[in-house]
Structures are given as C-alpha cells and as structure tokens.
Design a protein around this motif. Structure first.
Motif, PDB file in Angstrom:
ATOM      1  N   THR A 141       0.833  -1.202   0.000  1.00 23.31           N
ATOM      2  CA  THR A 141       0.000   0.000   0.000  1.00 23.31           C
ATOM      3  C   THR A 141       0.864   1.246   0.000  1.00 23.31           C
ATOM      4  OG1 THR A 141      -1.826  -1.148   1.085  1.00 23.31           O
ATOM      5  CG2 THR A 141      -1.766   1.260   1.310  1.00 23.31           C
ATOM      6  N   LYS A 142       1.883   1.274   0.840  1.00 22.93           N
ATOM      7  CA  LYS A 142       2.794   2.429   0.909  1.00 22.93           C
ATOM      8  C   LYS A 142       3.453   2.673  -0.450  1.00 22.93           C
ATOM      9  CE  LYS A 142       7.006   3.886   3.362  1.00 22.93           C
ATOM     10  NZ  LYS A 142       8.000   3.841   2.289  1.00 22.93           N
ATOM     11  N   ILE A 143       3.975   1.619  -1.066  1.00 27.72           N
ATOM     12  CA  ILE A 143       4.660   1.742  -2.356  1.00 27.72           C
ATOM     13  C   ILE A 143       3.691   2.201  -3.443  1.00 27.72           C
ATOM     14  CG2 ILE A 143       5.830   0.448  -4.196  1.00 27.72           C
ATOM     15  CD1 ILE A 143       7.012  -1.317  -1.855  1.00 27.72           C
ATOM     16  N   MET A 144       2.515   1.586  -3.479  1.00 30.57           N
ATOM     17  CA  MET A 144       1.535   1.949  -4.510  1.00 30.57           C
ATOM     18  C   MET A 144       1.114   3.414  -4.374  1.00 30.57           C
ATOM     19  SD  MET A 144       1.009  -0.517  -6.632  1.00 30.57           S
ATOM     20  CE  MET A 144      -0.588  -0.107  -7.346  1.00 30.57           C
ATOM     21  N   MET A 145       0.921   3.878  -3.160  1.00 32.78           N
ATOM     22  CA  MET A 145       0.518   5.264  -2.961  1.00 32.78           C
ATOM     23  C   MET A 145       1.663   6.229  -3.292  1.00 32.78           C
ATOM     24  SD  MET A 145      -2.137   4.824   0.180  1.00 32.78           S
ATOM     25  CE  MET A 145      -3.030   6.367  -0.091  1.00 32.78           C
ATOM     26  N   GLU A 146       2.910   5.813  -3.039  1.00 36.43           N
ATOM     27  CA  GLU A 146       4.062   6.627  -3.443  1.00 36.43           C
ATOM     28  C   GLU A 146       4.152   6.728  -4.965  1.00 36.43           C
ATOM     29  OE1 GLU A 146       7.421   4.784  -1.545  1.00 36.43           O
ATOM     30  OE2 GLU A 146       6.996   5.711   0.393  1.00 36.43           O
ATOM     31  N   LEU A 147       3.639   5.717  -5.656  1.00 35.59           N
ATOM     32  CA  LEU A 147       3.599   5.720  -7.120  1.00 35.59           C
ATOM     33  C   LEU A 147       2.354   6.443  -7.660  1.00 35.59           C
ATOM     34  CD1 LEU A 147       4.716   2.019  -7.704  1.00 35.59           C
ATOM     35  CD2 LEU A 147       5.961   4.062  -8.483  1.00 35.59           C
ATOM     36  N   ASP A 148       1.577   7.030  -6.751  1.00 29.93           N
ATOM     37  CA  ASP A 148       0.343   7.749  -7.089  1.00 29.93           C
ATOM     38  C   ASP A 148      -0.768   6.853  -7.619  1.00 29.93           C
ATOM     39  OD1 ASP A 148       1.233  10.260  -6.228  1.00 29.93           O
ATOM     40  OD2 ASP A 148       2.263  10.608  -8.128  1.00 29.93           O
ATOM     41  N   TYR A 149      -0.798   5.623  -7.126  1.00 32.25           N
ATOM     42  CA  TYR A 149      -1.912   4.713  -7.406  1.00 32.25           C
ATOM     43  C   TYR A 149      -2.706   4.542  -6.117  1.00 32.25           C
ATOM     44  CZ  TYR A 149       0.544   3.458 -11.716  1.00 32.25           C
ATOM     45  OH  TYR A 149       1.160   3.494 -12.936  1.00 32.25           O
ATOM     46  N   PRO A 150      -3.968   4.147  -6.243  1.00 33.08           N
ATOM     47  CA  PRO A 150      -4.754   3.918  -5.021  1.00 33.08           C
ATOM     48  C   PRO A 150      -4.272   2.699  -4.248  1.00 33.08           C
ATOM     49  CG  PRO A 150      -6.081   3.508  -7.000  1.00 33.08           C
ATOM     50  CD  PRO A 150      -4.736   3.973  -7.453  1.00 33.08           C
ATOM     51  N   ALA A 151      -4.676   2.634  -2.988  1.00 35.28           N
ATOM     52  CA  ALA A 151      -4.361   1.471  -2.165  1.00 35.28           C
ATOM     53  C   ALA A 151      -4.870   0.224  -2.891  1.00 35.28           C
ATOM     54  CB  ALA A 151      -5.015   1.594  -0.791  1.00 35.28           C
ATOM     55  N   PRO A 152      -4.055  -0.841  -2.961  1.00 37.59           N
ATOM     56  CA  PRO A 152      -4.417  -2.003  -3.772  1.00 37.59           C
ATOM     57  C   PRO A 152      -5.461  -2.922  -3.166  1.00 37.59           C
ATOM     58  CG  PRO A 152      -2.296  -2.362  -2.731  1.00 37.59           C
ATOM     59  CD  PRO A 152      -2.706  -0.952  -2.411  1.00 37.59           C
ATOM     60  N   TYR A 153      -5.695  -2.804  -1.870  1.00 41.33           N
ATOM     61  CA  TYR A 153      -6.660  -3.678  -1.217  1.00 41.33           C
ATOM     62  C   TYR A 153      -7.899  -2.866  -0.859  1.00 41.33           C
ATOM     63  CZ  TYR A 153      -2.702  -6.761  -1.180  1.00 41.33           C
ATOM     64  OH  TYR A 153      -1.644  -7.523  -1.594  1.00 41.33           O
TER      65      TYR A 153
END
Length: 159
Positions: A141-153
């Motif tokens: 979740t942290k990595i995805m949000m740093e990439l400007d994507y929504p939380a994956p779960y």
C-alpha cells in the motif's frame, strides 16, 4: 542502486505496460537499495501460467503472478556474477486484465500492483500468515501510494 530487468513477452496481449513502467515499479519495490540486482519479468498467456501454476503450486488454473526467487547453486559465489539475480516473475496478462475489470481498478494500477507484489515476494515477503500479510500488504500500500496509485486492497488507506 537499481534492478535491471530482462523482459520476456510471451503473450498475444498488446495492452501491456512499457519496460520503463515495469522498471519504475520494480525499483520502487526493491528494499535493498545498496546492491545492483536483476530480475526477469516474463509476461505470458493463460496456458503457460496454468502449466507453471500446476507444476510449482499444484493448482490447475492460471494465476496473476508467480515469483521464483533466485537460489545460487552450491559452491557459486553470487558476488562474482555482476548484478546479483533476485529472481523471476511470471505475470499472466489475461488474468491481470480480467482481475482489473472485476475489481473495478485501472488496468495500469493493477499491473503496477502485480509487479510490486511479485518483487516483494522475491525479497522474502509473504502473506500466508496473518501477521506476515499485514506487513506485506502495508508495504504494498505504501509503495503503490508513493507511485500515485490507489491502495491495492479494498477499503485500505495508509494511515
């Protein structure tokens, strides 16, 4: 330090992320920044994913991503190899696309999540036990949000 990617495309699917996107996602998920490493990302169709999932996990269906961490043969000094191999990811393009639609996610965000998830597996993270899952999913979740994507779960936010 970076992850170098050997990209293998074995799918008829033409809606794939670019090699630059795959590299960005893999490098963002790489937790050991002090070493040069490499991974193979192989993008496949249903048949190859099903065969590999059956062979290595005993499941007769395709799956979104399979991770194969590198294991050095006995007696091999991996430091003599140049870039230290991290392992291989096999991603099934049709499964990723189907899941993105079913989960009502942007396709590109789901692709990013599969790469991040797989690279974390290559580094020893797992989600079999609840406690391990909390750690791995929190990092994803942290990595995805740093990439400007929504939380994956679903319904998950980074606090």
């Amino acid at each position: 330090m970076t992850i170098h990617i050997d990209l293998q495309i074995e799918t008829e699917n033409k809606q794939l992320p670019s090699s630059d996107q795959l590299s960005l996602w893999a490098n963002k998920a790489h937790q050991s920044k002090e070493i040069e490493t490499e991974i193979t990302i192989r993008i496949v169709d249903i048949e190859e994913s099903t065969d590999l999932n059956h062979t290595y996990r005993g499941k007769d269906s395709p799956t979104n991503v399979l991770s194969f961490p590198f294991e050095a043969p006995t007696g091999i000094d991996i430091h003599l190899l140049g870039d230290i191999p991290l392992g291989d990811l096999v991603i099934c393009a049709p499964v990723v696309e189907r899941e993105a639609k079913e989960q009502e996610k942007e396709s590109i965000a789901h692709w990013a999540h599969m790469v991040v998830h797989g690279v974390l597996h290559l580094q020893g993270y797992d989600h079999i036990e609840d406690e391990e899952a909390l750690v791995m999913e929190g990092l994803e979740t942290k990595i995805m949000m740093e990439l400007d994507y929504p939380a994956p779960y679903q319904d998950q936010e980074l606090s």
